[in-house]
Design a protein around this motif. Sequence first.
Motif, PDB file in Angstrom:
ATOM      1  N   VAL A 161       0.838  -1.201   0.000  1.00 28.00           N
ATOM      2  CA  VAL A 161       0.000   0.000   0.000  1.00 28.00           C
ATOM      3  C   VAL A 161       0.875   1.253   0.000  1.00 28.00           C
ATOM      4  CG1 VAL A 161      -1.631   1.371   1.364  1.00 28.00           C
ATOM      5  CG2 VAL A 161      -1.997  -1.091   1.077  1.00 28.00           C
ATOM      6  N   VAL A 162       0.559   2.171  -0.891  1.00 28.45           N
ATOM      7  CA  VAL A 162       1.218   3.479  -0.963  1.00 28.45           C
ATOM      8  C   VAL A 162       0.257   4.490  -0.344  1.00 28.45           C
ATOM      9  CG1 VAL A 162       2.242   5.203  -2.493  1.00 28.45           C
ATOM     10  CG2 VAL A 162       2.393   2.762  -3.073  1.00 28.45           C
ATOM     11  N   ALA A 163       0.738   5.275   0.607  1.00 34.68           N
ATOM     12  CA  ALA A 163      -0.123   6.170   1.382  1.00 34.68           C
ATOM     13  C   ALA A 163       0.370   7.605   1.309  1.00 34.68           C
ATOM     14  CB  ALA A 163      -0.180   5.715   2.836  1.00 34.68           C
ATOM     15  N   ALA A 164      -0.579   8.525   1.225  1.00 31.41           N
ATOM     16  CA  ALA A 164      -0.264   9.952   1.195  1.00 31.41           C
ATOM     17  C   ALA A 164      -1.136  10.679   2.211  1.00 31.41           C
ATOM     18  CB  ALA A 164      -0.485  10.515  -0.204  1.00 31.41           C
ATOM     19  N   ILE A 165      -0.504  11.348   3.164  1.00 32.65           N
ATOM     20  CA  ILE A 165      -1.190  12.096   4.219  1.00 32.65           C
ATOM     21  C   ILE A 165      -1.180  13.568   3.834  1.00 32.65           C
ATOM     22  CG2 ILE A 165      -1.143  12.744   6.659  1.00 32.65           C
ATOM     23  CD1 ILE A 165       0.218  10.028   7.204  1.00 32.65           C
ATOM     24  N   GLY A 166      -2.363  14.118   3.598  1.00 31.44           N
ATOM     25  CA  GLY A 166      -2.471  15.443   3.006  1.00 31.44           C
ATOM     26  C   GLY A 166      -2.404  16.599   3.979  1.00 31.44           C
ATOM     27  N   PRO A 167      -2.530  17.806   3.451  1.00 30.44           N
ATOM     28  CA  PRO A 167      -2.539  19.007   4.280  1.00 30.44           C
ATOM     29  C   PRO A 167      -3.713  19.002   5.253  1.00 30.44           C
ATOM     30  CG  PRO A 167      -2.279  19.546   1.948  1.00 30.44           C
ATOM     31  CD  PRO A 167      -2.663  18.116   2.011  1.00 30.44           C
ATOM     32  N   SER A 168      -3.470  19.506   6.450  1.00 27.05           N
ATOM     33  CA  SER A 168      -4.521  19.593   7.471  1.00 27.05           C
ATOM     34  C   SER A 168      -3.984  20.461   8.597  1.00 27.05           C
ATOM     35  CB  SER A 168      -4.875  18.199   8.008  1.00 27.05           C
ATOM     36  OG  SER A 168      -3.824  17.703   8.813  1.00 27.05           O
ATOM     37  N   ILE A 169      -4.727  20.570   9.657  1.00 28.84           N
ATOM     38  CA  ILE A 169      -4.220  21.310  10.807  1.00 28.84           C
ATOM     39  C   ILE A 169      -2.991  20.585  11.362  1.00 28.84           C
ATOM     40  CG2 ILE A 169      -5.728  20.122  12.478  1.00 28.84           C
ATOM     41  CD1 ILE A 169      -5.990  22.866  13.906  1.00 28.84           C
ATOM     42  N   GLY A 170      -1.912  21.334  11.565  1.00 29.12           N
ATOM     43  CA  GLY A 170      -0.680  20.758  12.073  1.00 29.12           C
ATOM     44  C   GLY A 170      -0.618  20.797  13.588  1.00 29.12           C
ATOM     45  N   LYS A 171       0.360  20.118  14.123  1.00 29.15           N
ATOM     46  CA  LYS A 171       0.549  20.123  15.569  1.00 29.15           C
ATOM     47  C   LYS A 171       0.759  21.547  16.082  1.00 29.15           C
ATOM     48  CE  LYS A 171       3.303  17.955  19.242  1.00 29.15           C
ATOM     49  NZ  LYS A 171       4.469  17.093  19.556  1.00 29.15           N
ATOM     50  N   CYS A 172       1.336  22.386  15.237  1.00 23.84           N
ATOM     51  CA  CYS A 172       1.591  23.780  15.601  1.00 23.84           C
ATOM     52  C   CYS A 172       0.315  24.519  15.986  1.00 23.84           C
ATOM     53  CB  CYS A 172       2.265  24.506  14.437  1.00 23.84           C
ATOM     54  SG  CYS A 172       1.398  24.302  12.848  1.00 23.84           S
ATOM     55  N   CYS A 173      -0.818  24.122  15.398  1.00 19.88           N
ATOM     56  CA  CYS A 173      -2.072  24.841  15.598  1.00 19.88           C
ATOM     57  C   CYS A 173      -3.182  24.014  16.234  1.00 19.88           C
ATOM     58  CB  CYS A 173      -2.579  25.376  14.252  1.00 19.88           C
ATOM     59  SG  CYS A 173      -1.516  26.640  13.519  1.00 19.88           S
ATOM     60  N   PHE A 174      -2.968  22.695  16.364  1.00 17.60           N
ATOM     61  CA  PHE A 174      -4.017  21.857  16.924  1.00 17.60           C
ATOM     62  C   PHE A 174      -3.853  21.767  18.435  1.00 17.60           C
ATOM     63  CE2 PHE A 174      -6.279  17.543  17.195  1.00 17.60           C
ATOM     64  CZ  PHE A 174      -7.520  18.164  17.282  1.00 17.60           C
ATOM     65  N   GLU A 175      -4.340  22.812  19.106  1.00 14.94           N
ATOM     66  CA  GLU A 175      -4.292  22.873  20.562  1.00 14.94           C
ATOM     67  C   GLU A 175      -5.614  22.354  21.108  1.00 14.94           C
ATOM     68  OE1 GLU A 175      -2.099  25.898  23.319  1.00 14.94           O
ATOM     69  OE2 GLU A 175      -4.056  26.738  22.824  1.00 14.94           O
ATOM     70  N   VAL A 176      -5.535  21.413  22.049  1.00 14.67           N
ATOM     71  CA  VAL A 176      -6.734  20.750  22.567  1.00 14.67           C
ATOM     72  C   VAL A 176      -6.721  20.753  24.091  1.00 14.67           C
ATOM     73  CG1 VAL A 176      -6.840  19.256  20.534  1.00 14.67           C
ATOM     74  CG2 VAL A 176      -5.669  18.446  22.600  1.00 14.67           C
ATOM     75  N   GLY A 177      -7.867  20.435  24.649  1.00 11.93           N
ATOM     76  CA  GLY A 177      -7.972  20.312  26.092  1.00 11.93           C
ATOM     77  C   GLY A 177      -7.553  18.931  26.578  1.00 11.93           C
ATOM     78  N   GLU A 178      -7.643  18.736  27.880  1.00 14.67           N
ATOM     79  CA  GLU A 178      -7.168  17.494  28.491  1.00 14.67           C
ATOM     80  C   GLU A 178      -7.946  16.274  28.018  1.00 14.67           C
ATOM     81  OE1 GLU A 178      -6.414  15.651  32.968  1.00 14.67           O
ATOM     82  OE2 GLU A 178      -6.685  17.815  32.697  1.00 14.67           O
ATOM     83  N   GLU A 179      -9.244  16.438  27.775  1.00 17.37           N
ATOM     84  CA  GLU A 179     -10.075  15.293  27.389  1.00 17.37           C
ATOM     85  C   GLU A 179      -9.612  14.697  26.057  1.00 17.37           C
ATOM     86  OE1 GLU A 179     -14.786  14.213  26.557  1.00 17.37           O
ATOM     87  OE2 GLU A 179     -14.232  16.146  27.435  1.00 17.37           O
TER      88      GLU A 179
END
Length: 261
Positions: A161-179
């Motif tokens: 299988v050849v896989a490509a993970i596209g553009p999305s929110i990066g770790k730089c901007c994906f700030e989440v709460g504890e849950e």
Amino acid sequence: MEKLLSGDFPFYRFRNLSAYPELMHFVSSGVKNIGFSDRENPEIIQHNRRSLAEAAGFEVERLITARQVHSATVRIVTAEEAGRGALDRESRIPATDALVTNQPGICLMVLSADCVPVLLFEPEKRVVAAVHAGWRGTAAEIVGVTVRVMQEHFGCDPQRVVAAIGPSIGKCCFEVGEEVARVFQQLFPGNQAIVGLGKQPGKYQVDLWEANRKELLACGVKNENIEVAGMCSVCHPDLFFSYRREGEKAGRFGAGIGMKS
């Protein structure tokens, strides 16, 4: 990824998937919205999708999309379903976040405005998949579920299988709460590359690209077969739509894949 301009709709292609001449694929840019909504004239979306189809090289009448619900539901689609959700919302495949087919001449597309689009191809069995992996889908390991469906229904070998993970929110901007952070800490215990401390007290940063890459590796996909775009949709307002940045008014970009007839 490399950016291409054919016609009046710029789009991107992955280098690993571009190595297969029998394959058509794309990630559309955010210069034109291709997501139907109550706020947008449907004729504009139809025009934009036709422009994208002409630029990327697929028949818009044979495009298939789904009503994405942030699930881990995978749907195998047939040639008879070509055109579902292509130029309207009503005919979309219902409540599905991953589409799989072995039929040529069909384009499978998922829409995004921060969620992770993942494209898959197994060249020997000639099977393609388009996956919409938001944080809930990623937490439900939707890419792994999709690879297993490809394996069980079509005899695909995960190592091919050849896989490509596209553009999305990066770790730089994906700030989440504890849950939300706890969900990923349980999935990837001790992996600070996926879950790290946030910029604000009580907040965490989650890397959905790395989470999906790890899930692909866990189901047998080879590391050298995975390409990660590494482009944050929030950080690039000139390139991609972002729900986190724009809220309800955000448009949608698409990631599509299909085998040529």
